[in-house]
Motif scaffolding. Sequence first.
Motif, PDB file in Angstrom:
ATOM      1  N   ILE A 169       0.855  -1.182   0.000  1.00 33.91           N
ATOM      2  CA  ILE A 169       0.000   0.000   0.000  1.00 33.91           C
ATOM      3  C   ILE A 169       0.896   1.238   0.000  1.00 33.91           C
ATOM      4  O   ILE A 169       1.617   1.484   0.968  1.00 33.91           O
ATOM      5  CB  ILE A 169      -0.916  -0.005   1.234  1.00 33.91           C
ATOM      6  CG1 ILE A 169      -1.722  -1.316   1.266  1.00 33.91           C
ATOM      7  CG2 ILE A 169      -1.836   1.201   1.236  1.00 33.91           C
ATOM      8  CD1 ILE A 169      -2.342  -1.626   2.593  1.00 33.91           C
ATOM      9  N   PRO A 170       0.886   2.013  -1.102  1.00 31.26           N
ATOM     10  CA  PRO A 170       1.820   3.135  -1.205  1.00 31.26           C
ATOM     11  C   PRO A 170       1.562   4.204  -0.147  1.00 31.26           C
ATOM     12  O   PRO A 170       0.430   4.408   0.294  1.00 31.26           O
ATOM     13  CB  PRO A 170       1.578   3.679  -2.617  1.00 31.26           C
ATOM     14  CG  PRO A 170       0.230   3.184  -3.003  1.00 31.26           C
ATOM     15  CD  PRO A 170       0.033   1.887  -2.295  1.00 31.26           C
ATOM     16  N   LYS A 171       2.640   4.868   0.238  1.00 32.15           N
ATOM     17  CA  LYS A 171       2.570   5.919   1.235  1.00 32.15           C
ATOM     18  C   LYS A 171       3.359   7.113   0.705  1.00 32.15           C
ATOM     19  O   LYS A 171       4.572   7.039   0.534  1.00 32.15           O
ATOM     20  CB  LYS A 171       3.162   5.422   2.559  1.00 32.15           C
ATOM     21  CG  LYS A 171       2.933   6.348   3.735  1.00 32.15           C
ATOM     22  CD  LYS A 171       3.466   5.703   5.005  1.00 32.15           C
ATOM     23  CE  LYS A 171       3.213   6.597   6.213  1.00 32.15           C
ATOM     24  NZ  LYS A 171       3.748   5.973   7.464  1.00 32.15           N
ATOM     25  N   ASN A 172       2.649   8.200   0.409  1.00 32.12           N
ATOM     26  CA  ASN A 172       3.275   9.425  -0.102  1.00 32.12           C
ATOM     27  C   ASN A 172       3.957   9.214  -1.450  1.00 32.12           C
ATOM     28  O   ASN A 172       4.912   9.917  -1.778  1.00 32.12           O
ATOM     29  CB  ASN A 172       4.292   9.978   0.903  1.00 32.12           C
ATOM     30  CG  ASN A 172       3.681  10.256   2.257  1.00 32.12           C
ATOM     31  OD1 ASN A 172       2.559  10.749   2.339  1.00 32.12           O
ATOM     32  ND2 ASN A 172       4.398   9.918   3.315  1.00 32.12           N
ATOM     33  N   ASP A 173       3.509   8.253  -2.226  1.00 30.09           N
ATOM     34  CA  ASP A 173       4.092   7.985  -3.543  1.00 30.09           C
ATOM     35  C   ASP A 173       3.105   7.131  -4.321  1.00 30.09           C
ATOM     36  O   ASP A 173       2.365   6.336  -3.733  1.00 30.09           O
ATOM     37  CB  ASP A 173       5.426   7.245  -3.394  1.00 30.09           C
ATOM     38  CG  ASP A 173       6.307   7.364  -4.639  1.00 30.09           C
ATOM     39  OD1 ASP A 173       5.873   6.909  -5.710  1.00 30.09           O
ATOM     40  OD2 ASP A 173       7.413   7.919  -4.537  1.00 30.09           O
ATOM     41  N   TRP A 174       3.090   7.288  -5.654  1.00 30.37           N
ATOM     42  CA  TRP A 174       2.200   6.449  -6.462  1.00 30.37           C
ATOM     43  C   TRP A 174       2.765   5.042  -6.621  1.00 30.37           C
ATOM     44  O   TRP A 174       2.036   4.105  -6.912  1.00 30.37           O
ATOM     45  CB  TRP A 174       1.984   7.078  -7.847  1.00 30.37           C
ATOM     46  CG  TRP A 174       3.215   7.104  -8.696  1.00 30.37           C
ATOM     47  CD1 TRP A 174       4.198   8.041  -8.698  1.00 30.37           C
ATOM     48  CD2 TRP A 174       3.600   6.139  -9.682  1.00 30.37           C
ATOM     49  NE1 TRP A 174       5.182   7.728  -9.606  1.00 30.37           N
ATOM     50  CE2 TRP A 174       4.844   6.566 -10.233  1.00 30.37           C
ATOM     51  CE3 TRP A 174       3.029   4.951 -10.152  1.00 30.37           C
ATOM     52  CZ2 TRP A 174       5.506   5.857 -11.218  1.00 30.37           C
ATOM     53  CZ3 TRP A 174       3.683   4.247 -11.137  1.00 30.37           C
ATOM     54  CH2 TRP A 174       4.905   4.693 -11.658  1.00 30.37           C
ATOM     55  N   ARG A 175       4.082   4.890  -6.391  1.00 29.24           N
ATOM     56  CA  ARG A 175       4.718   3.578  -6.470  1.00 29.24           C
ATOM     57  C   ARG A 175       4.531   2.838  -5.148  1.00 29.24           C
ATOM     58  O   ARG A 175       4.564   3.449  -4.082  1.00 29.24           O
ATOM     59  CB  ARG A 175       6.205   3.720  -6.789  1.00 29.24           C
ATOM     60  CG  ARG A 175       6.505   4.317  -8.146  1.00 29.24           C
ATOM     61  CD  ARG A 175       7.944   4.766  -8.267  1.00 29.24           C
ATOM     62  NE  ARG A 175       8.249   5.877  -7.351  1.00 29.24           N
ATOM     63  CZ  ARG A 175       9.447   6.446  -7.251  1.00 29.24           C
ATOM     64  NH1 ARG A 175      10.455   6.007  -8.001  1.00 29.24           N
ATOM     65  NH2 ARG A 175       9.632   7.437  -6.416  1.00 29.24           N
ATOM     66  N   ALA A 176       4.378   1.509  -5.243  1.00 34.16           N
ATOM     67  CA  ALA A 176       4.072   0.722  -4.051  1.00 34.16           C
ATOM     68  C   ALA A 176       5.240  -0.149  -3.601  1.00 34.16           C
ATOM     69  O   ALA A 176       5.046  -1.211  -3.022  1.00 34.16           O
ATOM     70  CB  ALA A 176       2.845  -0.161  -4.305  1.00 34.16           C
ATOM     71  N   ASN A 177       6.462   0.295  -3.854  1.00 34.72           N
ATOM     72  CA  ASN A 177       7.636  -0.467  -3.427  1.00 34.72           C
ATOM     73  C   ASN A 177       7.840  -0.342  -1.927  1.00 34.72           C
ATOM     74  O   ASN A 177       7.764   0.762  -1.371  1.00 34.72           O
ATOM     75  CB  ASN A 177       8.889   0.032  -4.149  1.00 34.72           C
ATOM     76  CG  ASN A 177       8.774  -0.089  -5.658  1.00 34.72           C
ATOM     77  OD1 ASN A 177       8.177   0.762  -6.297  1.00 34.72           O
ATOM     78  ND2 ASN A 177       9.341  -1.140  -6.219  1.00 34.72           N
ATOM     79  N   CYS A 178       8.157  -1.454  -1.279  1.00 33.24           N
ATOM     80  CA  CYS A 178       8.440  -1.422   0.159  1.00 33.24           C
ATOM     81  C   CYS A 178       9.655  -0.552   0.453  1.00 33.24           C
ATOM     82  O   CYS A 178       9.729   0.091   1.503  1.00 33.24           O
ATOM     83  CB  CYS A 178       8.653  -2.838   0.693  1.00 33.24           C
ATOM     84  SG  CYS A 178       7.163  -3.850   0.662  1.00 33.24           S
ATOM     85  N   SER A 179      10.605  -0.528  -0.482  1.00 32.62           N
ATOM     86  CA  SER A 179      11.805   0.290  -0.295  1.00 32.62           C
ATOM     87  C   SER A 179      11.489   1.779  -0.278  1.00 32.62           C
ATOM     88  O   SER A 179      12.300   2.590   0.166  1.00 32.62           O
ATOM     89  CB  SER A 179      12.824  -0.010  -1.401  1.00 32.62           C
ATOM     90  OG  SER A 179      12.256   0.241  -2.678  1.00 32.62           O
ATOM     91  N   LEU A 180      10.288   2.150  -0.759  1.00 31.86           N
ATOM     92  CA  LEU A 180       9.869   3.552  -0.768  1.00 31.86           C
ATOM     93  C   LEU A 180       8.901   3.860   0.361  1.00 31.86           C
ATOM     94  O   LEU A 180       8.264   4.914   0.368  1.00 31.86           O
ATOM     95  CB  LEU A 180       9.232   3.892  -2.126  1.00 31.86           C
ATOM     96  CG  LEU A 180      10.143   3.724  -3.342  1.00 31.86           C
ATOM     97  CD1 LEU A 180       9.374   3.980  -4.622  1.00 31.86           C
ATOM     98  CD2 LEU A 180      11.346   4.654  -3.250  1.00 31.86           C
ATOM     99  N   GLY A 181       8.773   2.909   1.293  1.00 36.47           N
ATOM    100  CA  GLY A 181       7.952   3.165   2.471  1.00 36.47           C
ATOM    101  C   GLY A 181       6.540   2.627   2.420  1.00 36.47           C
ATOM    102  O   GLY A 181       5.728   2.938   3.304  1.00 36.47           O
ATOM    103  N   ALA A 182       6.207   1.822   1.411  1.00 39.05           N
ATOM    104  CA  ALA A 182       4.856   1.261   1.333  1.00 39.05           C
ATOM    105  C   ALA A 182       4.579   0.352   2.529  1.00 39.05           C
ATOM    106  O   ALA A 182       5.464  -0.338   3.025  1.00 39.05           O
ATOM    107  CB  ALA A 182       4.686   0.480   0.037  1.00 39.05           C
ATOM    108  N   GLU A 183       3.344   0.380   2.986  1.00 35.90           N
ATOM    109  CA  GLU A 183       2.918  -0.526   4.043  1.00 35.90           C
ATOM    110  C   GLU A 183       2.445  -1.841   3.412  1.00 35.90           C
ATOM    111  O   GLU A 183       2.140  -1.902   2.222  1.00 35.90           O
ATOM    112  CB  GLU A 183       1.803   0.111   4.864  1.00 35.90           C
ATOM    113  CG  GLU A 183       2.239   1.395   5.564  1.00 35.90           C
ATOM    114  CD  GLU A 183       1.104   2.062   6.316  1.00 35.90           C
ATOM    115  OE1 GLU A 183      -0.063   1.649   6.130  1.00 35.90           O
ATOM    116  OE2 GLU A 183       1.380   3.006   7.083  1.00 35.90           O
TER     117      GLU A 183
END
Length: 254
Positions: A169-183
């Motif tokens: 689930i993306p967080k503050n980004d349209w990308r849903a990578n875990c490395s980018l903070g997705a939950e």
Amino acid sequence: MYNCLSRKYPTTFINPKKLNLDVDLILSRVERDYLREGLKALKYIEENKDIEVINPRRSIEVCQNKYFTYRVLREYMPVSILISPDNFQDVGYLMEDVGLEFPVVVKPSYGGYGDGVLKVEKKEDLKDLLSRHYRKNSNNLIIQEYIPYKHDIRAFVIGNRIVCAMERIPKNDWRANCSLGAETRRFYLESDVEDLVLKCVKRVGAHIVGVDVLIDRENNPYILEMNITPQFRNIMKYSDIPLEILKFIERFYK
């Protein structure tokens, strides 16, 4: 991965320049930074040695290159085109030929963790992006259909079984990578999506692979990427992946 496995089984790291082949089974994990060397080593092993290989050379070659993946799984993936230094100035015609409309996703042929993945809204922005990119390097890019998704799923496949799936689930980004903070949360796939994932894994010839699946707003599934060196730090919340790999190795070796 190797540290986890070596608690029960001794493992050998394969150096392409000095192959130690006194082994019965190879679990290959060829990272992008050493792709050429890894593929060369596996080619030699598969052609000259009677050694079983988990994730053989072809599966790595297909999955590590996103456009190769698309060529193999075209009917199950978002529409994509390959852009190179030779054709980037014709991007408008190339997109028109396959019916690509804005917004589009631009990504490197080789890459991970969401690095270099951009959503582009307008033709002018795309041309500017490509011009700036090819002034600095000659790496190929992929332009891909943007799918407005309801769910972004990572399915972890071992053998012919999906051992676990999680939603990102993306967080503050349209990308849903875990490395980018997705939950993340545990996710249970519908049977038709499971069948699609396993069919695609079989087609690329992989044994252990992380499959990224998008479910659009009309519940249509799309295969987005096949990750042949999948990370499993986040999915370990829901499944003991190293243990599942060990179980598979036992079945495979027997």
